[in-house]
Design an enzyme around this catalytic site. Structure first.
Site, PDB file in Angstrom:
ATOM      1  N   HIS A 250     -56.441  31.815 -67.910  1.00  0.00           N
ATOM      2  CA  HIS A 250     -57.017  31.941 -66.565  1.00  0.00           C
ATOM      3  C   HIS A 250     -57.007  33.392 -66.054  1.00  0.00           C
ATOM      4  O   HIS A 250     -57.989  33.867 -65.494  1.00  0.00           O
ATOM      5  CB  HIS A 250     -56.264  31.019 -65.597  1.00  0.00           C
ATOM      6  CG  HIS A 250     -57.067  30.599 -64.407  1.00  0.00           C
ATOM      7  ND1 HIS A 250     -56.900  29.383 -63.792  1.00  0.00           N
ATOM      8  CD2 HIS A 250     -58.044  31.222 -63.709  1.00  0.00           C
ATOM      9  CE1 HIS A 250     -57.745  29.298 -62.771  1.00  0.00           C
ATOM     10  NE2 HIS A 250     -58.443  30.402 -62.708  1.00  0.00           N
TER      11      HIS A 250
ATOM     12  N   ASP B 133     -66.189  22.657 -65.202  1.00  0.00           N
ATOM     13  CA  ASP B 133     -65.202  23.730 -65.275  1.00  0.00           C
ATOM     14  C   ASP B 133     -64.045  23.450 -64.321  1.00  0.00           C
ATOM     15  O   ASP B 133     -64.193  23.530 -63.108  1.00  0.00           O
ATOM     16  CB  ASP B 133     -65.856  25.064 -64.884  1.00  0.00           C
ATOM     17  CG  ASP B 133     -64.887  26.227 -64.999  1.00  0.00           C
ATOM     18  OD1 ASP B 133     -64.737  26.763 -66.111  1.00  0.00           O
ATOM     19  OD2 ASP B 133     -64.252  26.589 -63.980  1.00  0.00           O
TER      20      ASP B 133
HETATM   21  P1  NAD Z   1     -69.390  29.681 -55.535  1.00  0.00           P
HETATM   22  O1  NAD Z   1     -69.975  31.038 -55.530  1.00  0.00           O
HETATM   23  O2  NAD Z   1     -69.887  28.655 -56.475  1.00  0.00           O
HETATM   24  O3  NAD Z   1     -69.497  29.196 -54.037  1.00  0.00           O
HETATM   25  C1  NAD Z   1     -69.222  27.886 -53.637  1.00  0.00           C
HETATM   26  C2  NAD Z   1     -69.592  27.736 -52.160  1.00  0.00           C
HETATM   27  O4  NAD Z   1     -70.956  28.107 -51.972  1.00  0.00           O
HETATM   28  C3  NAD Z   1     -69.509  26.289 -51.689  1.00  0.00           C
HETATM   29  O5  NAD Z   1     -68.218  25.963 -51.282  1.00  0.00           O
HETATM   30  C4  NAD Z   1     -70.515  26.278 -50.555  1.00  0.00           C
HETATM   31  O6  NAD Z   1     -69.898  26.792 -49.410  1.00  0.00           O
HETATM   32  C5  NAD Z   1     -71.555  27.246 -51.025  1.00  0.00           C
HETATM   33  N1  NAD Z   1     -72.725  26.600 -51.660  1.00  0.00           N
HETATM   34  C6  NAD Z   1     -72.795  25.931 -52.850  1.00  0.00           C
HETATM   35  N2  NAD Z   1     -74.054  25.518 -53.103  1.00  0.00           N
HETATM   36  C7  NAD Z   1     -74.793  25.923 -52.051  1.00  0.00           C
HETATM   37  C8  NAD Z   1     -76.167  25.804 -51.730  1.00  0.00           C
HETATM   38  N3  NAD Z   1     -77.027  25.204 -52.541  1.00  0.00           N
HETATM   39  N4  NAD Z   1     -76.591  26.344 -50.560  1.00  0.00           N
HETATM   40  C9  NAD Z   1     -75.748  26.983 -49.716  1.00  0.00           C
HETATM   41  N5  NAD Z   1     -74.427  27.142 -49.980  1.00  0.00           N
HETATM   42  C10 NAD Z   1     -73.956  26.615 -51.130  1.00  0.00           C
HETATM   43  O7  NAD Z   1     -67.796  29.881 -55.645  1.00  0.00           O
HETATM   44  P2  NAD Z   1     -66.596  29.270 -56.473  1.00  0.00           P
HETATM   45  O8  NAD Z   1     -66.459  27.808 -56.263  1.00  0.00           O
HETATM   46  O9  NAD Z   1     -65.442  30.131 -56.162  1.00  0.00           O
HETATM   47  O10 NAD Z   1     -67.021  29.521 -57.999  1.00  0.00           O
HETATM   48  C11 NAD Z   1     -67.626  28.538 -58.801  1.00  0.00           C
HETATM   49  C12 NAD Z   1     -66.675  28.033 -59.860  1.00  0.00           C
HETATM   50  O11 NAD Z   1     -66.173  29.121 -60.635  1.00  0.00           O
HETATM   51  C13 NAD Z   1     -65.406  27.391 -59.285  1.00  0.00           C
HETATM   52  O12 NAD Z   1     -65.618  26.114 -58.768  1.00  0.00           O
HETATM   53  C14 NAD Z   1     -64.493  27.443 -60.488  1.00  0.00           C
HETATM   54  O13 NAD Z   1     -64.821  26.410 -61.408  1.00  0.00           O
HETATM   55  C15 NAD Z   1     -64.840  28.815 -61.065  1.00  0.00           C
HETATM   56  N6  NAD Z   1     -63.922  29.872 -60.573  1.00  0.00           N
HETATM   57  C16 NAD Z   1     -63.115  30.481 -61.479  1.00  0.00           C
HETATM   58  C17 NAD Z   1     -62.229  31.468 -61.106  1.00  0.00           C
HETATM   59  C18 NAD Z   1     -61.383  32.120 -62.135  1.00  0.00           C
HETATM   60  O14 NAD Z   1     -60.441  32.848 -61.784  1.00  0.00           O
HETATM   61  N7  NAD Z   1     -61.659  31.907 -63.404  1.00  0.00           N
HETATM   62  C19 NAD Z   1     -62.150  31.879 -59.751  1.00  0.00           C
HETATM   63  C20 NAD Z   1     -62.983  31.244 -58.826  1.00  0.00           C
HETATM   64  C21 NAD Z   1     -63.871  30.263 -59.240  1.00  0.00           C
END
Ligand code: NAD
Length: 277
Positions: A109, A46
């Site tokens: 988006h 993604d």
């Molecule tokens: P997420 O909830 O996936 O959190 C990511 C963070 O969680 C990492 O940076 C790390 O600090 C922690 N983490 C990850 N794996 C872990 C583990 N096993 N143990 C402990 N901590 C851990 O947040 P995100 O990245 O904001 O969301 C995931 C995906 O969703 C994004 O990468 C993106 O592709 C999508 N997204 C979309 C929008 C949108 O507006 N459509 C907005 C935000 C994110």
């Protein structure tokens, strides 16, 4: 390597229920992070035009040698390109960066309701499907009233809506609306974006009961709700941990304990007011 189950979208096409998100992964680190995710077994990636890292995703796909039909690539139209012709041109740019002939899933988006262009944008999305450039189209950060307008004024129902969703903000009302209209729910920020969810006592208790990590318990909760979920990490061991979810199950007591975590508060922007272009 874990096998990720698929869900069937309203157009009959399957989507892996777990994918790898690359929001805030710097362009120069993206190829390696996606390569690590592909080796760990992820097949859904993604990205978004706004993340500035589509080229890194494309490079990792090209190097991996995985058959194209086994991959599921999502990107999203960036906010500045809403409109019919601008959408078509921005799509072409993404395809060049990703190095793909056909995209699996293209999302709007953000709805940007204050500019009132998402219906026109959606017409361009419909055209991309008709022209065979993309298999499936959907939206992100759409609220019920935005979805209702698309359903009333356009021809193709979005396959899914990618929204902020995690135990603190479980989005019951929107999930119910999706289920009624055959729209899948995809969770962004599924782990609470590293802002304290994984240290919550209820989550820690369930994790201890199962001998699993807090991240695995939260991701398993998403899977059992029937959501598509796209966690992000750049650390190889966490990337592997986050896909290792398919050999345990949460019971009703676990699901109730996780429900206690609800605050009703978003971590990210409110789609009704978010207007950044
Ligand atoms: P997420 O909830 O996936 O959190 C990511 C963070 O969680 C990492 O940076 C790390 O600090 C922690 N983490 C990850 N794996 C872990 C583990 N096993 N143990 C402990 N901590 C851990 O947040 P995100 O990245 O904001 O969301 C995931 C995906 O969703 C994004 O990468 C993106 O592709 C999508 N997204 C979309 C929008 C949108 O507006 N459509 C907005 C935000 C994110």
């Amino acid at each position: 390597m874990p096998t990720v189950p698929s869900l069937v979208m309203n157009n009959g096409i399957e989507i892996p229920q777990l994918g790898f998100g690359v929001f805030l992964v710097p362009p120069e680190e993206t190829e390696k992070a996606v390569a690590d995710a592909l080796s760990a077994g992820y097949r859904l990636i993604d990205t978004a035009q706004g993340y500035g890292n589509e080229e890194g995703v494309g490079a990792a796909i090209a190097a991996a040698g995985i058959p194209r039909e086994d991959l599921f690539i999502t990107t999203k139209l960036t906010n500045s390109e809403h409109g019919y012709d601008t959408t078509l041109a921005a799509f072409d740019e993404s395809m060049k960066k990703l190095g793909l002939e056909v995209l699996d899933l293209f999302l709007i988006h953000w709805p940007l309701p204050m500019f009132d262009r998402y219906v026109e944008t959606w017409r361009a999305f419909e055209r991309l499907v008709a022209d065979g450039r993309v298999w499936s189209i959907g939206v992100s950060n759409f609220e019920i009233q935005h979805l209702e307008r698309l359903l009333a004024e356009t021809d193709v129902t979005p396959c899914l809506n990618q929204i902020e969703l995690h135990p603190e903000f479980p989005q019951d009302e929107l999930r119910e609306f999706h289920a009624k209209h055959g729209i899948l729910t995809e969770s962004w920020g599924p782990l609470g974006q590293g802002k304290g969810l994984l240290e919550n006592q209820h989550i820690l208790d369930v994790a201890r009961r199962h001998g699993r990590t807090p991240a695995q318990v939260v991701l398993r909760w998403h899977i059992q709700l029937g959501n598509v979920v796209i966690p992000k990490s750049v650390q190889p061991e966490r990337i592997r941990e986050n896909i290792d979810l398919f050999d345990f199950e949460l019971d009703e007591d676990d699901m109730q304990a996780i429900a206690q975590v609800r605050t009703g508060q978003r971590l990210g922007a409110d789609p009704n007011y978010f207007d950044r272009r």
